[in-house]
Design an enzyme around this catalytic site. Structure first.
Site, mmCIF file in Angstrom:
data_model
loop_
_atom_site.group_PDB
_atom_site.id
_atom_site.type_symbol
_atom_site.label_atom_id
_atom_site.label_comp_id
_atom_site.label_asym_id
_atom_site.label_seq_id
_atom_site.Cartn_x
_atom_site.Cartn_y
_atom_site.Cartn_z
ATOM 1 N N GLY A 40 0.734 -1.088 0.046
ATOM 2 C CA GLY A 40 0.027 0.024 0.024
ATOM 3 C C GLY A 40 0.718 1.183 -0.001
ATOM 4 C CB CYS A 41 3.655 2.211 1.971
ATOM 5 S SG CYS A 41 2.870 2.123 3.778
ATOM 6 C CB THR A 42 5.043 0.298 -2.912
ATOM 7 O OG1 THR A 42 5.980 -0.150 -1.802
ATOM 8 C CG2 THR A 42 5.792 0.696 -4.233
#
Length: 155
Positions: free
Chosen positions: A46-48
């Site tokens: 998700g952060c990527t």
């Protein structure tokens, strides 16, 4: 639980190390609008996605007068790996002490798979040229969030 910021609040000052270990402070961006986004961990799906979305739209945001700073509890070494692996162009800073995360209301209790846990609350705060909060979004989704912010900001 840290208090959430709202429009009109003074954005908490911070100076944190970036992926290269250089200090980045909110004060050094005075006179520009800054999108400060908080994410749980580098190198996670998700952060990527979120960091890549910001990178893909960085030029449009910069043209509209916005700088972007991503904040996570990661150490600079991990941020450097994240930046290199994903070819990120956004400024990433680490807050291992979680003081800045807490000051922005981006650290505290949250729901994760139905359980209440303490951790980073995915959040975005738009800081105006004068250092005050223009907008604050909490518990945002990693996917589609950058497009929503750009719509809200008229970029």
């Amino acid at each position: 639980m840290s208090e959430r910021l709202k429009p009109g609040d003074t954005a908490p000052a911070f100076t944190l190390p970036d992926a290269d270990g250089n200090e980045v402070s909110l004060a050094s961006h005075q006179g520009r609008k800054v999108i400060v986004y908080f994410y749980p961990a580098a190198l996670t799906p998700g952060c990527t996605k979120q960091a890549c979305d910001f990178t893909d739209n960085l030029e449009a945001l910069a043209s509209a007068g916005y700088d972007v700073i991503g904040v996570s509890p990661d150490k600079p070494e991990k941020l450097a790996k994240f930046r290199e692996k994903e070819n990120l162009k956004v400024t990433l800073v680490g807050d291992p002490s979680k003081e800045t995360l807490a000051a922005y209301g981006a650290f505290g209790e949250k729901k994760l798979y139905g359980k209440t846990v303490t951790g980073v609350i995915r959040s975005t705060v738009v800081v105006g040229e004068d250092g005050t909060v223009e907008q604050a979004f909490y518990n945002v989704k990693a996917t589609g969030h950058v497009a929503k912010i750009m719509r809200d900001l008229g970029v």
